[in-house]
Design an enzyme around this catalytic site. Structure first.
Site, mmCIF file in Angstrom:
data_model
loop_
_atom_site.group_PDB
_atom_site.id
_atom_site.type_symbol
_atom_site.label_atom_id
_atom_site.label_comp_id
_atom_site.label_asym_id
_atom_site.label_seq_id
_atom_site.Cartn_x
_atom_site.Cartn_y
_atom_site.Cartn_z
ATOM 1 N N TYR A 144 0.861 -1.190 0.000
ATOM 2 C CA TYR A 144 0.000 0.000 0.000
ATOM 3 C C TYR A 144 0.891 1.232 0.000
ATOM 4 O O TYR A 144 1.879 1.298 0.725
ATOM 5 C CB TYR A 144 -0.886 0.007 1.243
ATOM 6 N N ASP A 239 9.274 2.804 -0.158
ATOM 7 C CA ASP A 239 8.223 3.454 0.613
ATOM 8 C C ASP A 239 8.418 3.031 2.069
ATOM 9 O O ASP A 239 8.020 1.945 2.478
ATOM 10 C CB ASP A 239 6.846 3.058 0.084
ATOM 11 N N LYS A 267 4.213 8.733 9.085
ATOM 12 C CA LYS A 267 4.026 8.091 10.396
ATOM 13 C C LYS A 267 5.064 8.519 11.436
ATOM 14 O O LYS A 267 4.968 9.646 11.916
ATOM 15 C CB LYS A 267 3.924 6.574 10.207
HETATM 16 C C1 LIG Z 1 0.286 4.621 5.808
HETATM 17 C C2 LIG Z 1 1.047 4.401 4.552
HETATM 18 C C3 LIG Z 1 0.981 5.291 3.464
HETATM 19 C C4 LIG Z 1 0.019 6.431 3.437
HETATM 20 O O1 LIG Z 1 0.265 7.368 4.423
HETATM 21 P P1 LIG Z 1 -0.917 8.373 4.851
HETATM 22 O O2 LIG Z 1 -0.254 9.295 5.814
HETATM 23 O O3 LIG Z 1 -1.988 7.521 5.446
HETATM 24 O O4 LIG Z 1 -1.369 9.055 3.619
HETATM 25 C C5 LIG Z 1 1.840 5.093 2.388
HETATM 26 N N1 LIG Z 1 2.688 4.064 2.368
HETATM 27 C C6 LIG Z 1 2.774 3.185 3.375
HETATM 28 C C7 LIG Z 1 3.772 2.073 3.309
HETATM 29 C C8 LIG Z 1 1.936 3.302 4.485
HETATM 30 O O5 LIG Z 1 1.991 2.390 5.454
#
Ligand SMILES: *Cc1c(COP(=O)(O)O)cnc(C)c1O
Length: 430
Positions: A144, A239, A267
């Site tokens: 994701y 990511d 995060k």
């Molecule tokens: C949470 C997440 C996102 C998206 O971040 P948001 O702050 O919710 O937009 C993108 N990539 C990864 C791997 C994530 O866990």
């Protein structure tokens, strides 16, 4: 004053907010029942509007590596907020956080701050396309990357390599520029690069895939990815929105010893406030406006309050030797869970990297790709989730979401988790 119950709040929320929530998974659709409306957090606990207290392993989905309302982070936020929350002009805290991120992460020379993980990945993809002059991007099924259009794409059927929109509202033509491959499959990766290597701008991957269970990858797979992207002039984007500052100070790049061309953060980097970031070499980042032609901007990007929360968090992590301590706590958790669940009938497995862990209730080894996930395991999870919640332990409301330890968790909390899990399994056994 009469308290509004969670049920009453949910009903009220659904009148003014779609589904009553501002992010879908909060609505408990996968497990049923009434979402808890949280009124406060303190250390390892959250408290709902009815006054129920829960030992929290959801961790707001990853940011709160120090636990809830860490006094030093709150103080940093309050002090900065009192001086004004946003200026739309540069401030010193942006430089300080940028320098801290660059010092921590392998190969990083510059970063740009945004306000969410979604913005970070979306901007990194635009940069990759702008810098390479190519349009195709490659992602992996089970990873994701936030909700930007070109990343809400699922694998096409059969031999068709073009992706299919995985959300209404994403044009087919956008999805057609995204290729989706299974994780853990070097052969498919090689075949794609052989066919279209010169058209690929970037491959984006969660090096620690933690959004569809915890699908830990073989290092050889990540190395193959590094080599193929480099040989074909495509960029490799890690990511690290979950794994950054979580699995190690230098994220998965440090953990695996593999340096990507671009990395995205979110995060943990915001210490509980909305912060995302993307970065890479100075040469690549020079493509970003105002230096280069790739446009990206943000009204609240780099605001002093968010920067202060991130900075305080990174400082405390360093000072507390967080990554070593969380590894010790994680290993203890594994031991406690194994001891508590010895002899239970249910098939179970714990997959863990540092303070990220996932419990799956399926036979066999820890899966490494999304197709190895057992949907029946999801059904086993539902009663278990509610049994845990009733016993005051809050885990994410989906079988395919990971859990997190924070520095606020103690060995006693970890033991309590294991005991509660055993009780919950016993109570829901059929
Ligand atoms: C949470 C997440 C996102 C998206 O971040 P948001 O702050 O919710 O937009 C993108 N990539 C990864 C791997 C994530 O866990």
């Amino acid at each position: 004053m009469t308290k509004e119950t969670n049920a009453a709040l949910y009903e009220r929320a659904r009148r003014s907010i779609p589904g009553g929530v501002n992010s879908p998974v909060r609505a408990f659709r996968a497990v049923g029942g009434t979402p808890r409306f949280i009124s406060r957090g303190e250390g390892a606990h959250i408290v709902d509007e009815e006054g129920n207290r829960y030992l929290d392993f959801m961790n707001s989905w990853g940011p709160l590596i120090l636990g809830h309302a860490h006094p030093e982070v709150i103080e940093a936020i309050q002090n900065k907020a009192a001086l004004g929350t946003t200026f739309g002009a540069p401030c010193r805290a942006e430089i300080e956080l940028a320098e801290a991120v660059i010092a921590a992460y392998p190969g990083l020379e510059q970063v740009r701050f945004v306000s969410s993980g979604t913005e970070a990945t979306m901007s990194a993809i635009r940069l990759a396309r702008g810098a390479t002059g190519r349009d195709l991007i490659v992602k992996f099924s089970g990873c994701y990357h936030g909700h930007a259009d070109h990343l809400l794409v699922a694998a096409g059927s059969g031999l068709v390599t073009a992706g299919q929109p995985s959300s209404a509202g994403v044009p087919k033509d956008f999805a057609a520029l995204t290729r989706v491959l299974p994780l853990d499959a070097e052969d498919k990766l090689r075949a794609l690069f052989a066919a279209e290597g010169s058209r690929i701008a970037a491959v984006i991957i969660e090096p620690v895939p933690a959004n569809n269970g915890l699908l830990l990858q073989r290092k050889e797979f990540l190395l193959t990815l590094r080599k193929l992207t480099r040989d074909n002039g495509a960029l490799l984007i890690f990511d690290e929105v979950i794994s950054g500052f979580r699995v190690a100070k230098g994220g998965a790049a440090e953990h695996y010893g593999i340096t990507p061309d671009l990395a995205t953060f979110g995060k943990v980097i915001g210490g509980g406030l909305p912060v995302g970031a993307y970065g890479g070499s100075r040469k690549l980042m020079a493509h970003i406006a105002p230096e280069g032609p790739v446009y990206q901007a943000g009204t609240l990007s780099g605001n002093p309050v968010a920067m202060a929360a991130g900075l305080a968090t990174l400082r405390i992590l360093e000072r507390e030797k967080a990554w070593e301590r969380l590894e010790v706590l994680g290993a203890l958790l594994e031991k406690e869970v194994a001891a508590a669940l010895a002899g239970v009938e249910l098939p179970w497995k714990m997959t863990r990297i540092g303070s990220i862990f996932w419990l799956s209730f399926q036979e066999g080894d820890s899966p490494r790709s999304a197709k190895a996930l057992d949907e029946a395991a999801g059904a086993r999870f539902k009663p278990l989730f509610h049994a845990m919640l009733e016993r005051g332990v809050y885990i994410p409301p989906s079988a395919f979401e990971v859990m997190f330890l924070s520095l606020a968790h103690t060995p006693a909390h970890v033991a309590h988790f294991a005991q509660t899990l055993r009780d919950a399994i016993a109570a829901t056994a059929t």
